[in-house]
Motif scaffolding. Sequence first.
Motif, PDB file in Angstrom:
ATOM      1  N   LYS A 181      48.084  38.984  40.895  1.00 34.66           N
ATOM      2  CA  LYS A 181      47.785  37.906  41.848  1.00 34.66           C
ATOM      3  C   LYS A 181      48.749  37.891  43.033  1.00 34.66           C
ATOM      4  CE  LYS A 181      46.846  32.976  42.091  1.00 34.66           C
ATOM      5  NZ  LYS A 181      46.625  31.747  41.333  1.00 34.66           N
ATOM      6  N   THR A 182      50.038  38.050  42.763  1.00 39.86           N
ATOM      7  CA  THR A 182      51.025  38.047  43.842  1.00 39.86           C
ATOM      8  C   THR A 182      50.771  39.201  44.805  1.00 39.86           C
ATOM      9  OG1 THR A 182      52.645  37.051  42.373  1.00 39.86           O
ATOM     10  CG2 THR A 182      53.502  38.119  44.352  1.00 39.86           C
ATOM     11  N   MET A 183      50.430  40.362  44.255  1.00 40.36           N
ATOM     12  CA  MET A 183      50.161  41.530  45.099  1.00 40.36           C
ATOM     13  C   MET A 183      48.878  41.334  45.906  1.00 40.36           C
ATOM     14  SD  MET A 183      51.397  44.433  42.402  1.00 40.36           S
ATOM     15  CE  MET A 183      51.328  45.854  43.468  1.00 40.36           C
ATOM     16  N   ILE A 184      47.882  40.692  45.320  1.00 39.15           N
ATOM     17  CA  ILE A 184      46.636  40.409  46.045  1.00 39.15           C
ATOM     18  C   ILE A 184      46.937  39.534  47.257  1.00 39.15           C
ATOM     19  CG2 ILE A 184      44.417  39.194  45.946  1.00 39.15           C
ATOM     20  CD1 ILE A 184      44.347  39.962  42.917  1.00 39.15           C
ATOM     21  N   ALA A 233      40.033  37.442  47.235  1.00 34.57           N
ATOM     22  CA  ALA A 233      41.155  37.149  46.336  1.00 34.57           C
ATOM     23  C   ALA A 233      40.668  36.863  44.924  1.00 34.57           C
ATOM     24  CB  ALA A 233      41.963  35.964  46.871  1.00 34.57           C
ATOM     25  N   LEU A 234      39.683  36.017  44.805  1.00 31.21           N
ATOM     26  CA  LEU A 234      39.168  35.655  43.483  1.00 31.21           C
ATOM     27  C   LEU A 234      38.533  36.851  42.777  1.00 31.21           C
ATOM     28  CD1 LEU A 234      38.758  33.366  41.460  1.00 31.21           C
ATOM     29  CD2 LEU A 234      36.597  32.857  42.587  1.00 31.21           C
ATOM     30  N   ALA A 235      37.766  37.624  43.512  1.00 29.26           N
ATOM     31  CA  ALA A 235      37.107  38.793  42.907  1.00 29.26           C
ATOM     32  C   ALA A 235      38.139  39.806  42.421  1.00 29.26           C
ATOM     33  CB  ALA A 235      36.157  39.436  43.910  1.00 29.26           C
ATOM     34  N   LEU A 236      39.158  40.062  43.223  1.00 36.16           N
ATOM     35  CA  LEU A 236      40.176  41.025  42.816  1.00 36.16           C
ATOM     36  C   LEU A 236      41.022  40.488  41.670  1.00 36.16           C
ATOM     37  CD1 LEU A 236      41.274  42.367  46.315  1.00 36.16           C
ATOM     38  CD2 LEU A 236      39.861  43.528  44.597  1.00 36.16           C
ATOM     39  N   GLU A 237      41.271  39.187  41.683  1.00 37.04           N
ATOM     40  CA  GLU A 237      42.050  38.580  40.604  1.00 37.04           C
ATOM     41  C   GLU A 237      41.315  38.679  39.265  1.00 37.04           C
ATOM     42  OE1 GLU A 237      43.872  34.209  39.476  1.00 37.04           O
ATOM     43  OE2 GLU A 237      43.444  34.657  41.579  1.00 37.04           O
ATOM     44  N   LYS A 238      39.998  38.578  39.286  1.00 38.80           N
ATOM     45  CA  LYS A 238      39.205  38.615  38.052  1.00 38.80           C
ATOM     46  C   LYS A 238      38.790  40.030  37.634  1.00 38.80           C
ATOM     47  CE  LYS A 238      37.242  34.022  38.224  1.00 38.80           C
ATOM     48  NZ  LYS A 238      36.017  33.260  38.028  1.00 38.80           N
TER      49      LYS A 238
END
Length: 158
Positions: free
Chosen positions: A138-141, A121-126
């Motif tokens: 973020k919501t989609m992640i 989650a954190l990696a994809l968010e960043k």
Amino acid sequence: MPEVAMLYYEYQYNPKVKITGDQVVEVRVEDCMIKAVKLIRKKMQQEICSRGLAIETNPSSNYLIGTFRRYDRHPIVNWYNYGLTCNQEEVENCPQLQVSINTDDQGVFTTYIENEYAYLALALEKYKDENGKYRYNKTMILQWLDNIRKMGINQSFR
């Protein structure tokens, strides 16, 4: 087995073996071979999908012993991206395999299932694209991860 004992001994105590084992060897692979492997990979993914097989992923283990060095490059994103992106072409070009997020040997990799989800989650968010814009919402992640969680539950009860 004496062969295994000898290999273990050599690796642990022979400095020449350790030096040789640490060396990186690069091999040039022809473009036609890369193309062939990609075609085979795509065919295998289609076969996995058609059989309803599931792929278990262990992000920390995959990261530590694999070839990628960033969680946002974990192959799970290339196997299942439904809900992670709004780009219809990306969704259609992804095999949408049944996947799950798991932990590997906790004693070796010192991780918990919560960590595995959080790392992704954190990696994809960043993660930012080539233009410096955030690639994922973020919501989609979180929805994508929840979909994967549900798939994992369904896989364990089949």
